[in-house]
Design an enzyme around this catalytic site. Structure first.
Site, PDB file in Angstrom:
ATOM      1  N   ASP A  71      21.760 -66.808   7.090  1.00 14.46           N
ATOM      2  CA  ASP A  71      23.060 -67.363   6.708  1.00 14.46           C
ATOM      3  C   ASP A  71      23.876 -66.328   5.929  1.00 14.46           C
ATOM      4  O   ASP A  71      23.318 -65.386   5.352  1.00 14.46           O
ATOM      5  CB  ASP A  71      22.877 -68.597   5.823  1.00 14.46           C
ATOM      6  CG  ASP A  71      22.182 -69.734   6.573  1.00 14.46           C
ATOM      7  OD1 ASP A  71      22.198 -69.714   7.813  1.00 14.46           O
ATOM      8  OD2 ASP A  71      21.626 -70.611   5.896  1.00 14.46           O
TER       9      ASP A  71
HETATM   10  N1  URA Z   1      16.815 -70.886   6.320  1.00 13.13           N
HETATM   11  C1  URA Z   1      18.061 -71.122   5.846  1.00 13.13           C
HETATM   12  O1  URA Z   1      18.397 -72.237   5.456  1.00 13.13           O
HETATM   13  N2  URA Z   1      18.927 -70.091   5.822  1.00 13.13           N
HETATM   14  C2  URA Z   1      18.599 -68.846   6.203  1.00 13.13           C
HETATM   15  O2  URA Z   1      19.428 -67.937   6.133  1.00 13.13           O
HETATM   16  C3  URA Z   1      17.291 -68.610   6.680  1.00 13.13           C
HETATM   17  C4  URA Z   1      16.419 -69.653   6.736  1.00 13.13           C
END
Ligand code: URA
Length: 237
Positions: A106
């Site tokens: 993310d």
């Molecule tokens: N899980 C999440 O919620 N975000 C990420 O970036 C990676 C794994």
């Protein structure tokens, strides 16, 4: 590791003026070199990265690239974005525009991102059956309790996908900090797992994927994976 490959005779018929059936004669006449070695069978496997020479004509010359990057916050796991810096913008590799991302993070997540031009490799790494462990360092808004450990090990039902998460290992490091190990990568998985307890993830960092770690890489830095790292990770495939 399983990689996309073709028989040499099929490759020759698709990439030269010769027919499939001519390949055996070309081999007997010692006219085909695969990665610098004389071809010995029409059934030999040719992958996307096999260097193929027919007489003095190069039929294929693709270099495989495997990079590890320490992604900073605010950088998007995409190859193009109008608003944000992308992980590709951080790279200096000459083949960077051929690469794709293996397992996105993310926007605000930091840490380990892999990039490659080898589709078979990235598919294999991402397959649920490969069960490659990914570790995350997590900081949350509400205190953690032992109940989380049990619930994460049992699995959480994700109604959107209609699946239950694979057993995950949570190590509570302090009231608000934990290390979480997953063997899969569903959309926003870590945040949704803590969301089960209405606990907001304030900071998330991917520290490792299989045996790969970020040792020596500052945020924003990347490097090519070593041959040892590649063979260690291919042991899982
Ligand atoms: N899980 C999440 O919620 N975000 C990420 O970036 C990676 C794994």
């Amino acid at each position: 590791m399983k990689s996309n490959s073709y028989r040499l005779d099929r490759f020759i018929s698709q990439n030269s003026a010769f027919k499939r059936a001519d390949t055996r004669l070309l081999i007997a006449q010692k006219r085909i070199l695969l990665d610098g070695q004389l071809a010995h069978s029409a059934q030999q496997k040719v992958t996307q990265f096999t260097h193929v020479l027919l007489d003095d004509q190069c039929l294929q010359d693709n270099q495989s690239v495997y990079l590890i990057l320490n992604k900073p916050q605010g950088v998007v796991s995409a190859t193009k974005d109008l608003q944000h810096t992308t992980v590709l913008d951080l790279l200096e590799h000459p083949q960077k525009n051929e690469l794709h991302i293996v397992g996105r993070l993310d926007l605000n997540t930091t840490g380990l991102v892999l990039l490659t031009n080898d589709g078979a490799w990235s598919r294999q790494i991402s397959l649920p059956e490969t069960k490659l462990a990914k570790t995350y360092e997590v900081t949350v808004a509400q205190p953690l309790t032992a109940e989380y450990i049990e619930v994460f090990r049992e699995g959480i039902y994700f109604a959107y996908e209609g699946i239950t998460t694979q057993p995950a290992c949570l190590e509570i490091l302090s009231e608000y900090n934990a290390k979480l190990t997953l063997t899969e990568g569903k959309y926003h998985q870590v945040k949704r797992m803590f969301g089960f307890f209405q606990n907001q993830v304030l900071a998330l960092h991917r520290a490792s994927v299989g045996s790969l770690t970020l040792t020596g890489l500052k945020l924003g830095q990347s490097r090519v994976l070593t041959a040892q790292e590649l063979s260690a990770i291919e042991m899982y495939m």
